[in-house]
Design an enzyme around this catalytic site. Sequence first.
Site, PDB file in Angstrom:
ATOM      1  N   GLU A  68       0.795  -1.228   0.000  1.00  0.00           N
ATOM      2  CA  GLU A  68       0.000   0.000   0.000  1.00  0.00           C
ATOM      3  C   GLU A  68       0.830   1.282   0.000  1.00  0.00           C
ATOM      4  OE1 GLU A  68      -3.004  -0.148   3.057  1.00  0.00           O
ATOM      5  OE2 GLU A  68      -3.985  -1.871   2.154  1.00  0.00           O
ATOM      6  N   GLU A  78      -5.505  -8.540   0.592  1.00  0.00           N
ATOM      7  CA  GLU A  78      -6.178  -8.228   1.864  1.00  0.00           C
ATOM      8  C   GLU A  78      -7.637  -7.938   1.589  1.00  0.00           C
ATOM      9  OE1 GLU A  78      -4.571  -5.013   4.234  1.00  0.00           O
ATOM     10  OE2 GLU A  78      -2.516  -5.708   3.911  1.00  0.00           O
TER      11      GLU A  78
HETATM   12  C1  FCB Z   1      -4.544  -2.084   5.379  1.00  0.00           C
HETATM   13  C2  FCB Z   1      -3.191  -2.491   5.899  1.00  0.00           C
HETATM   14  C3  FCB Z   1      -3.231  -3.605   6.895  1.00  0.00           C
HETATM   15  C4  FCB Z   1      -4.417  -3.496   7.832  1.00  0.00           C
HETATM   16  C5  FCB Z   1      -5.692  -3.263   7.074  1.00  0.00           C
HETATM   17  C6  FCB Z   1      -6.936  -3.185   7.931  1.00  0.00           C
HETATM   18  O1  FCB Z   1      -4.514  -0.771   4.951  1.00  0.00           O
HETATM   19  O2  FCB Z   1      -2.356  -2.894   4.837  1.00  0.00           O
HETATM   20  O3  FCB Z   1      -2.004  -3.617   7.564  1.00  0.00           O
HETATM   21  O4  FCB Z   1      -4.183  -2.556   8.788  1.00  0.00           O
HETATM   22  O5  FCB Z   1      -5.582  -2.109   6.302  1.00  0.00           O
END
Ligand code: FCB
Length: 467
Positions: A189, A373
């Site tokens: 990110e 994620e």
């Molecule tokens: C993302 C992050 C991860 C976690 C999620 C909820 O932005 O990459 O580490 O905190 O959000």
Amino acid sequence: MANDASAVSDARSHQSLADPFTPPADSSLWHQNFLLGAATASYQIEGAVAEDGRLPSIWDTFSATPGKVLAGDTGAVACDHYHRWQEDVDMLAGLGLEAYRLSIAWPRVMGASGVPNRKGIDFYKRLLARLKEKGIATSVTLYHWDLPQHLEDRGGWLNRDTAYRFADYADLMSRELAGSVDAWATLNEPWCSAYLGYGNGHHAPGLADGRFATQAMHHLLLAHGLAVPVLRANDPASQKGIVANMGRGTANSDSAADQRAAHLFEVQHNAWILDPLLKGAYPRDLFELWPGTEPLVLDGDMQTIAAPLDFLGVNYYFRTNLASDGAHGFKEVPPEGVERTQMGWEVYPDGLRDLLIGFRNTYANLPPIYITENGMASDDKVTDGQVDDTQRIAFLKRHLAAVDQAIKAGVDVRGYFLWSLMDNFEWAFGYERRFGVVHVDYATQKRTIKRSAELVSKFLRERKARV
Ligand code: FCB
């Protein structure tokens, strides 16, 4: 006849009541080669921040600064994974998860002068060896936000030199760990590192200047581009990619101004990263939105950044609904009466599908995608030894259905990692927000498998049994 039909539908509704997770029979998730795993990140779970030669990171500094993290929480102990990694890997294996996405703490493996820190490196060697032993595929992110503080002291991501230090770090790790990593991601990110870290100060190192954000982003992307060929040379058999958080912007109305607002939001969240990576240029709209923030770009940088990728990791959580701000930008118009999570984020699975299809239509050279994620926070409690996280179960099922729709529309999605394996240090929100499919009692470090994890596990067992 009537009786038979109602018996069948009774059986079906009984089944769906008993198991609110299992995907329908025609879902692409049943394909054995669609990888299903879980993700974590070093600072969020490891703890042991001063052990075995680990140096301070910007998150140690930031979380120790009063007012920066909810309740003054820090990652000093977190889930104590540094000491409990064996039981955590056993837990992953016990759940039947097929893949694990973890990150390496840069300040754990390299001294300030760039010398390897053997003890820190050995920790990851042991961890990866055990994962391999258990047959779990490994996805390793090199940078999930824990920049060594000594590099921040020299300007951090505002200093071009940090990109070269990152390439050295990637070189060291890929020489040390070659053969035990299935997929390398350079950065997690970069939007959050650049914008939240240097643009609005909500994350470490806590600086707030629009020009800083674009310059930090440029150096982050440069770091990525410098590292990719190094990873290829040192560990040719593994896949190389990057992980980006992607935002879905929807327009509040059909008006051209609101449509433009939604477009600009996606430029600022997605094209800012994907255009340089996949087209070798920053989107021009970005600098119309933020005039005067063009970063300093040297000759050759954009070619370096656009190094071919084996995969793109997409992190997705929610959508943002937008209207024109009456000038050249956008403003958020939060929809009412919608389902939200403990973070206040709207549950909006269609956003994931629409983003994936949109990327496929925009980028001719879009690499295969992993959802690296996706998940949600809820205020989970252990009752009689159990955690019934009903909202999460429905959330995961619906988002996986959105992935299935994207696959059926022709997008090459190869896997999905739950965020997160276990509750952990949720950055500026500390320990209050629980994202895990495993509950962590921070006082005792006891792990309790939530109902969501049980159901994912049951599905994986059923899928395996079909071979
Ligand atoms: C993302 C992050 C991860 C976690 C999620 C909820 O932005 O990459 O580490 O905190 O959000």
